[in-house]
Design an enzyme around this catalytic site. Structure first.
Site, PDB file in Angstrom:
ATOM      1  N   VAL A  14     -25.776  92.972  56.087  1.00 38.73           N
ATOM      2  CA  VAL A  14     -26.656  92.875  57.261  1.00 38.73           C
ATOM      3  C   VAL A  14     -25.936  93.410  58.498  1.00 38.73           C
ATOM      4  O   VAL A  14     -26.519  94.125  59.324  1.00 38.73           O
ATOM      5  CB  VAL A  14     -27.114  91.405  57.459  1.00 38.73           C
ATOM      6  CG1 VAL A  14     -27.888  91.244  58.753  1.00 38.73           C
ATOM      7  CG2 VAL A  14     -27.965  90.963  56.273  1.00 38.73           C
ATOM      8  N   ARG A 108     -32.078  77.490  60.918  1.00 45.01           N
ATOM      9  CA  ARG A 108     -33.492  77.886  60.953  1.00 45.01           C
ATOM     10  C   ARG A 108     -34.451  76.720  61.143  1.00 45.01           C
ATOM     11  O   ARG A 108     -35.470  76.860  61.806  1.00 45.01           O
ATOM     12  CB  ARG A 108     -33.855  78.610  59.650  1.00 45.01           C
ATOM     13  CG  ARG A 108     -33.330  80.032  59.574  1.00 45.01           C
ATOM     14  CD  ARG A 108     -33.821  80.694  58.298  1.00 45.01           C
ATOM     15  NE  ARG A 108     -33.163  81.964  58.095  1.00 45.01           N
ATOM     16  CZ  ARG A 108     -32.867  82.465  56.909  1.00 45.01           C
ATOM     17  NH1 ARG A 108     -33.195  81.808  55.809  1.00 45.01           N
ATOM     18  NH2 ARG A 108     -32.267  83.626  56.810  1.00 45.01           N
ATOM     19  N   CYS A 146     -35.403  86.806  54.334  1.00 45.87           N
ATOM     20  CA  CYS A 146     -35.933  88.179  54.215  1.00 45.87           C
ATOM     21  C   CYS A 146     -37.297  88.238  53.521  1.00 45.87           C
ATOM     22  O   CYS A 146     -38.188  88.975  53.958  1.00 45.87           O
ATOM     23  CB  CYS A 146     -34.924  89.069  53.497  1.00 45.87           C
ATOM     24  SG  CYS A 146     -34.063  88.267  52.133  1.00 45.87           S
ATOM     25  N   LYS A 203     -36.561  77.845  50.612  1.00 44.80           N
ATOM     26  CA  LYS A 203     -36.721  78.487  51.926  1.00 44.80           C
ATOM     27  C   LYS A 203     -38.099  79.133  52.036  1.00 44.80           C
ATOM     28  O   LYS A 203     -38.772  79.027  53.056  1.00 44.80           O
ATOM     29  CB  LYS A 203     -35.626  79.557  52.134  1.00 44.80           C
ATOM     30  CG  LYS A 203     -34.258  78.978  52.404  1.00 44.80           C
ATOM     31  CD  LYS A 203     -33.247  80.071  52.707  1.00 44.80           C
ATOM     32  CE  LYS A 203     -32.407  80.418  51.519  1.00 44.80           C
ATOM     33  NZ  LYS A 203     -31.387  81.423  51.732  1.00 44.80           N
ATOM     34  N   HIS A 240     -38.005  94.090  49.102  1.00 49.34           N
ATOM     35  CA  HIS A 240     -38.511  92.952  48.325  1.00 49.34           C
ATOM     36  C   HIS A 240     -40.025  93.111  48.131  1.00 49.34           C
ATOM     37  O   HIS A 240     -40.773  93.266  49.108  1.00 49.34           O
ATOM     38  CB  HIS A 240     -38.269  91.632  49.063  1.00 49.34           C
ATOM     39  CG  HIS A 240     -36.820  91.243  49.171  1.00 49.34           C
ATOM     40  ND1 HIS A 240     -35.793  91.885  48.514  1.00 49.34           N
ATOM     41  CD2 HIS A 240     -36.237  90.222  49.870  1.00 49.34           C
ATOM     42  CE1 HIS A 240     -34.637  91.296  48.794  1.00 49.34           C
ATOM     43  NE2 HIS A 240     -34.879  90.298  49.622  1.00 49.34           N
ATOM     44  N   ASN A 325     -35.810  94.539  53.049  1.00 42.81           N
ATOM     45  CA  ASN A 325     -35.136  93.251  53.264  1.00 42.81           C
ATOM     46  C   ASN A 325     -34.016  93.284  54.282  1.00 42.81           C
ATOM     47  O   ASN A 325     -33.770  92.282  54.959  1.00 42.81           O
ATOM     48  CB  ASN A 325     -34.615  92.690  51.939  1.00 42.81           C
ATOM     49  CG  ASN A 325     -33.736  93.653  51.179  1.00 42.81           C
ATOM     50  OD1 ASN A 325     -34.180  94.724  50.789  1.00 42.81           O
ATOM     51  ND2 ASN A 325     -32.488  93.296  50.977  1.00 42.81           N
TER      52      ASN A 325
HETATM   53  N1  LIG Z   1     -28.680  90.822  52.677  1.00 41.01           N
HETATM   54  C1  LIG Z   1     -29.908  90.513  53.106  1.00 41.01           C
HETATM   55  O1  LIG Z   1     -30.901  91.192  52.765  1.00 41.01           O
HETATM   56  C2  LIG Z   1     -30.122  89.345  54.023  1.00 41.01           C
HETATM   57  C3  LIG Z   1     -31.379  89.191  54.579  1.00 41.01           C
HETATM   58  C4  LIG Z   1     -31.606  88.127  55.470  1.00 41.01           C
HETATM   59  C5  LIG Z   1     -30.587  87.260  55.760  1.00 41.01           C
HETATM   60  N2  LIG Z   1     -29.365  87.389  55.181  1.00 41.01           N
HETATM   61  C6  LIG Z   1     -28.314  86.442  55.575  1.00 41.01           C
HETATM   62  O2  LIG Z   1     -27.420  87.140  56.440  1.00 41.01           O
HETATM   63  C7  LIG Z   1     -26.094  86.650  56.255  1.00 41.01           C
HETATM   64  C8  LIG Z   1     -25.173  87.793  55.843  1.00 41.01           C
HETATM   65  O3  LIG Z   1     -25.617  88.311  54.610  1.00 41.01           O
HETATM   66  P1  LIG Z   1     -24.965  89.625  53.958  1.00 41.01           P
HETATM   67  O4  LIG Z   1     -25.827  89.962  52.813  1.00 41.01           O
HETATM   68  O5  LIG Z   1     -24.706  90.628  55.023  1.00 41.01           O
HETATM   69  O6  LIG Z   1     -23.540  89.025  53.438  1.00 41.01           O
HETATM   70  P2  LIG Z   1     -22.170  89.810  53.200  1.00 41.01           P
HETATM   71  O7  LIG Z   1     -22.399  91.244  52.873  1.00 41.01           O
HETATM   72  O8  LIG Z   1     -21.414  88.986  52.214  1.00 41.01           O
HETATM   73  O9  LIG Z   1     -21.407  89.751  54.649  1.00 41.01           O
HETATM   74  C9  LIG Z   1     -20.906  88.531  55.151  1.00 41.01           C
HETATM   75  C10 LIG Z   1     -20.212  88.738  56.477  1.00 41.01           C
HETATM   76  O10 LIG Z   1     -19.697  87.474  56.917  1.00 41.01           O
HETATM   77  C11 LIG Z   1     -18.261  87.614  57.161  1.00 41.01           C
HETATM   78  N3  LIG Z   1     -17.558  86.390  56.765  1.00 41.01           N
HETATM   79  C12 LIG Z   1     -17.438  85.865  55.528  1.00 41.01           C
HETATM   80  N4  LIG Z   1     -16.659  84.748  55.574  1.00 41.01           N
HETATM   81  C13 LIG Z   1     -16.281  84.587  56.846  1.00 41.01           C
HETATM   82  C14 LIG Z   1     -15.448  83.637  57.538  1.00 41.01           C
HETATM   83  N5  LIG Z   1     -14.864  82.620  56.899  1.00 41.01           N
HETATM   84  N6  LIG Z   1     -15.293  83.779  58.879  1.00 41.01           N
HETATM   85  C15 LIG Z   1     -15.878  84.798  59.543  1.00 41.01           C
HETATM   86  N7  LIG Z   1     -16.653  85.735  58.957  1.00 41.01           N
HETATM   87  C16 LIG Z   1     -16.855  85.633  57.622  1.00 41.01           C
HETATM   88  C17 LIG Z   1     -17.821  88.775  56.301  1.00 41.01           C
HETATM   89  O11 LIG Z   1     -16.623  89.324  56.851  1.00 41.01           O
HETATM   90  P3  LIG Z   1     -15.470  90.007  55.924  1.00 41.01           P
HETATM   91  O12 LIG Z   1     -15.969  91.370  55.544  1.00 41.01           O
HETATM   92  O13 LIG Z   1     -14.307  90.040  56.843  1.00 41.01           O
HETATM   93  O14 LIG Z   1     -15.288  89.119  54.736  1.00 41.01           O
HETATM   94  C18 LIG Z   1     -19.022  89.720  56.431  1.00 41.01           C
HETATM   95  O15 LIG Z   1     -18.948  90.430  57.639  1.00 41.01           O
HETATM   96  C19 LIG Z   1     -26.165  85.551  55.200  1.00 41.01           C
HETATM   97  O16 LIG Z   1     -26.246  84.306  55.849  1.00 41.01           O
HETATM   98  C20 LIG Z   1     -27.456  85.896  54.449  1.00 41.01           C
HETATM   99  O17 LIG Z   1     -28.032  84.783  53.852  1.00 41.01           O
HETATM  100  C21 LIG Z   1     -29.101  88.433  54.334  1.00 41.01           C
END
Ligand SMILES: NC(=O)c1ccc[n+]([C@@H]2O[C@H](COP(=O)([O-])OP(=O)(O)OC[C@H]3O[C@@H](n4cnc5c(N)ncnc54)[C@H](OP(=O)(O)O)[C@@H]3O)[C@@H](O)[C@H]2O)c1
Length: 348
Positions: A14, A108, A146, A203, A240, A325
């Protein structure tokens, strides 16, 4: 002079979308990027394994990644943080005076946090004042799950005009919804996974009620409909797809439903916000649409595509819907939320 903004979780799926979509934004400019300790201290171009088309914008690629403690020059922070940390981090930053626009699930359903889709429930922004009384200025605004963003966009005009009693939805969710690396390739190739962790079904069943409900006398009043969801992970990169079955409080026709969906507009369209799609919902005529590969990028990924609106014996009406998404379902809606906050004079 553009408004400085920060991206938390900027290295994730994201977060990268935020960085990509904010390039050349007419109002906002990224000045801060933050992620985990693994990434902090490195230039963004090194910390982040870029997985989107083209390269990260040069101005962001050279920024040094910070920890989520900051300090941040930007008052407006977009969050794509992992939900294991988002809750506490976002609360702390709101207390420090930031406006945090979050994609994570943690806040949320909080009693004073808007679960915002600007076309549907901009009046829920009144809840921000409840938070500001506690923090003195900062606050959190969230966007929904999403799949819920796509579903709620479809339900909103129908529920308002006709009244929905219950909804059943089967989702076919893309791999990027799980972040990177997400689902193991050997689990998903030649296969469909009938489960998504993190309370995905719960959710989808709970969030539409808050979004479609009201905000009166300082409290959210949930909408009185019931939603049942069954989710699946499928081998699609982005987008999605959902099959939704709708039971209304009174009889309606497919023609009326199609007209209500196609005519749906909201505050972002009236204000001509930069990320607002001209038509939030596109109703398609073809019998085999929407399809993720063909329809997810409609209106730069900000429009929901609906097709096969048809009568259904047990429920009354059924349709197919598709949402990108990581754009409309995540970073794109969050940016639209940020634009609405700016236009309403709510930025700290
Ligand atoms: N993917 C989707 O379609 C989508 C849609 C809606 C909502 N979301 C929500 O958006 C959020 C991110 O999703 P994503 O898919 O982008 O996940 P992701 O690819 O796993 O990215 C997670 C991010 O959080 C950081 N992070 C992880 N552990 C951390 C910590 N202990 N302290 C600080 N930063 C940390 C990571 O940094 P590093 O790279 O340094 O580990 C990375 O930048 C989630 O809550 C998810 O549920 C996702």
């Amino acid at each position: 002079m553009k408004i400085p903004v920060g991206v938390l979780g900027a290295t994730g799926a994201v977060g990268q979308r935020f960085v990509q979509l904010l390039e050349g934004h007419p109002w906002f400019e990224i000045t801060d990027v933050a992620a985990s300790d693994r990434s902090a201290g490195k230039p963004y171009r090194e910390a982040c394994t870029w997985r989107l088309a083209s390269a990260p914008p040069a101005a962001v690629a050279g920024l040094t990644v910070k920890t989520v403690e900051g300090p941040f020059a930007a008052k407006l922070l977009f969050s794509g943080l992992d939900s294991s940390v988002a809750g506490e981090v976002e609360t702390a930053l709101a207390r420090k005076g930031h406006a945090v626009v979050s994609n994570s699930r943690n806040h949320r359903m909080d009693a004073d946090v808007p679960l915002l889709i600007p076309e549907i429930n901009p009046e829920h922004l009144a809840a921000v004042e409840l938070q500001r009384k506690k923090t003195g200025g900062g606050y959190i605004v969230t966007n929904p799950n999403c799949s819920v963003i796509g579903l709620a966009m479809v339900l909103a005009p129908l529920h308002k005009a006709i009244g929905l009693e219950s909804v059943a939805v089967v989702t076919l969710q893309a791999l990027s919804g799980a972040g990177y690396p997400g689902v193991a390739s050997l689990d998903v190739a030649d296969n469909v996974m009938p489960f998504i962790g993190g309370g995905e079904e719960e959710k989808i069943e709970a969030e539409p009620l808050k979004i479609l409900g009201g905000f009166e006398a300082g409290a959210f009043i949930p909408a009185s409909l019931r939603v049942s969801a069954s989710v699946h992970r499928v081998a699609v990169s982005d987008g999605h797809t959902m099959a939704a079955f709708l039971r209304f409080k009174k009889k309606t026709s497919t023609d009326e439903a199609r007209r209500l969906l196609a005519d749906f507009r909201g505050e972002p369209q009236a204000r001509k916000l930069p990320f607002a799609p001209e038509r939030p919902i596109h109703v398609l005529d073809e019998c085999d649409r929407p399809q993720p590969r063909l329809d997810r990028d409609r209106e730069r990924g900000m429009a929901v595509s609906v097709g096969r609106v048809r009568e259904d014996g047990p429920f009354g009406l059924k349709l197919e819907a598709l949402v990108h998404n990581t754009i409309r379902g995540a970073a794109g809606t969050a940016i639209l939320n940020g634009e609405l906050l700016k236009e309403r004079g709510l930025l700290p």
